[in-house]
Design a protein around this motif. Sequence first.
Motif, PDB file in Angstrom:
ATOM      1  N   LEU A  17      -9.193   9.390  -1.730  1.00  0.00           N
ATOM      2  CA  LEU A  17      -8.617   8.212  -1.654  1.00  0.00           C
ATOM      3  C   LEU A  17      -7.070   8.743  -1.980  1.00  0.00           C
ATOM      4  O   LEU A  17      -6.711   9.398  -2.922  1.00  0.00           O
ATOM      5  N   VAL A  49      -9.921   6.716   2.392  1.00  0.00           N
ATOM      6  CA  VAL A  49      -9.435   5.126   2.136  1.00  0.00           C
ATOM      7  C   VAL A  49      -8.068   5.415   1.639  1.00  0.00           C
ATOM      8  O   VAL A  49      -7.536   6.337   0.754  1.00  0.00           O
ATOM      9  N   VAL A  67      -6.456   0.146   3.076  1.00  0.00           N
ATOM     10  CA  VAL A  67      -6.601  -1.134   1.886  1.00  0.00           C
ATOM     11  C   VAL A  67      -4.985  -1.625   1.796  1.00  0.00           C
ATOM     12  O   VAL A  67      -4.222  -1.014   1.294  1.00  0.00           O
ATOM     13  N   ALA A 112     -11.349  -1.537  -1.907  1.00  0.00           N
ATOM     14  CA  ALA A 112     -11.685  -0.057  -1.818  1.00  0.00           C
ATOM     15  C   ALA A 112     -13.054   0.153  -1.637  1.00  0.00           C
ATOM     16  O   ALA A 112     -13.351   1.382  -0.599  1.00  0.00           O
TER      17      ALA A 112
END
Length: 413
Positions: A17, A49, A67, A112
Motif C-alpha cells: 500500500l 494498491v 484508489v 482498497a
Amino acid sequence: MSAGEPGAWGVDRLVLLAPIEPATTGNGLAMRAELFRCAAAVELDVETVVVPVAGRLVAADSRVTIVAVDAERARSGALALAADPAWSDRLALASPLPLPARLASPGLVDEAACAVDSSGTVAVHVVRAYMAPLGIALGERLGARWTTLDLDDDDAAFASAFGDLDAARAYERLLGVFGPEFHGLCAASADEAVSIGRRHRLAVDSLPNAVRVRGLPASRPVRAVSRETSLLFVSNLTYQPNVEAAEQLVGTILPALRDRLAGRVSVTLVGPHAGRLEHLRADDVEVTGFVPSLESFYASATVVVAPIRHGAGTRIKLLEAFAYGVPVVASSAAANGLEVVDGRHLLLADNCDEAVAAIEAILAEEGLAPRLIDEAGRLVRARYSFEVVAPAVRDFFARADARARSGQRATID
C-alpha cells in the motif's frame, strides 16, 4: 510449495500500500517503494494498491490498482469505522490527522480492500507514516497475518525543522497511536530510525535506500576536460526543498560559475516539476520534466550538484549519481543519513561560495574526480545496491512474521 501451504513469511502474497506507484526512476519515494516491491517479489506475489497523495508518474504501471482520493467516500467510510469502539478511540487520539493522512483516509478501506484478492493468507506492507491508519484498516479488513510500515523519513522532525509545529504534533500523535499496531517498522536513515524508536518506544529498523548497479560498469572513464561544464540535478521537483535547491543552483551557483570559469556552463534539471520550474528555463538551463531513462543525462554530466538546505531520510539521487560514476557536490542536508565522507566520496558544500569552490576543484585538481568516482562507486556497491539491501528487506519481513507468530508487535517494553 504444496497446495494450501503458505509461502515465504507465513503468507501467500504481500499487499503493498503506497502513496505513489513504485518506479525505477523519476521520484525517490517511488524508487523506495519499488525496492520493497522487488525484494518481496523474489519470494511472493505482490499486489500493489496506490492512493496517489504523493503524485502520479507519467510512466504508470498498468499492474497497479489506483484508489482515487475522494473526500465524500473517505468521510462516510471513516464514520463507518468509528462505529467500532477500537477505531473510535484510535481516531479520537490521533485527530486531527496530518493532511496526507486525511487524503489517504482509513475511510477508503472498502475501496482498497476491493482491489485485493482476498483468498489465502496475506501480509500488508505500508509506505509512509501518513498511510498508517489506512494500512491498519486494510490489514484488519483482509485478516493480514502481519503488517509492516516503512516510515522512510522522520516526518515530525522534518515538519518541526520547517517551523510547522502543528504538522509535527500531528505526525507524533499518528505514530503514537498507530505505530504500536505494526509488527515491523523501518526508516531510511539509521539516525532517524534510532530517534523515532526512542520517542515512541518502537523497534525501528534501518533499511537504506538502494539503487541498481547490476549492468553498470564497476568503473567509468573520467570525462575529458572540455570547454563546457554541465551541472546536473535530478530529483522530484515538486517537493519544496528540491524546488528551492533548483532555484539556488540556477539563480546563485550558475551565475557565480559563469564569472569564474572559461567556456560555457549549463544546468540540467531532471524530474517531474508540475510546471513549478518553467520560470528557470533559459539557453543554458534545461528543464526536462520526467524522463523514463537517465543514462544519457548522467553520461553527459560533468558534476551532479545537490544544494538542498532542508530534508529528511536519505537522498536516493546521490546514490544514483555514485552508481553512474559522476562526481557529486552536495550540501550536508542532501548527504544526511548516508555513510559518506567529505573529500572521499563527494565534496560537501553548504553555501554558494563553497559549491562554486568544490566544482572548480573537481575541474582543476588532477586525480580528484577519478578518486571521488572510484570511492563513491565502491560505497554504493557495498552498502546501497539492490543486491545488498533487498536481502535486508526480506529479513525485515521475516522478523515481522516471527513477531506475529509469537503474538508480539514492534514495541519496546
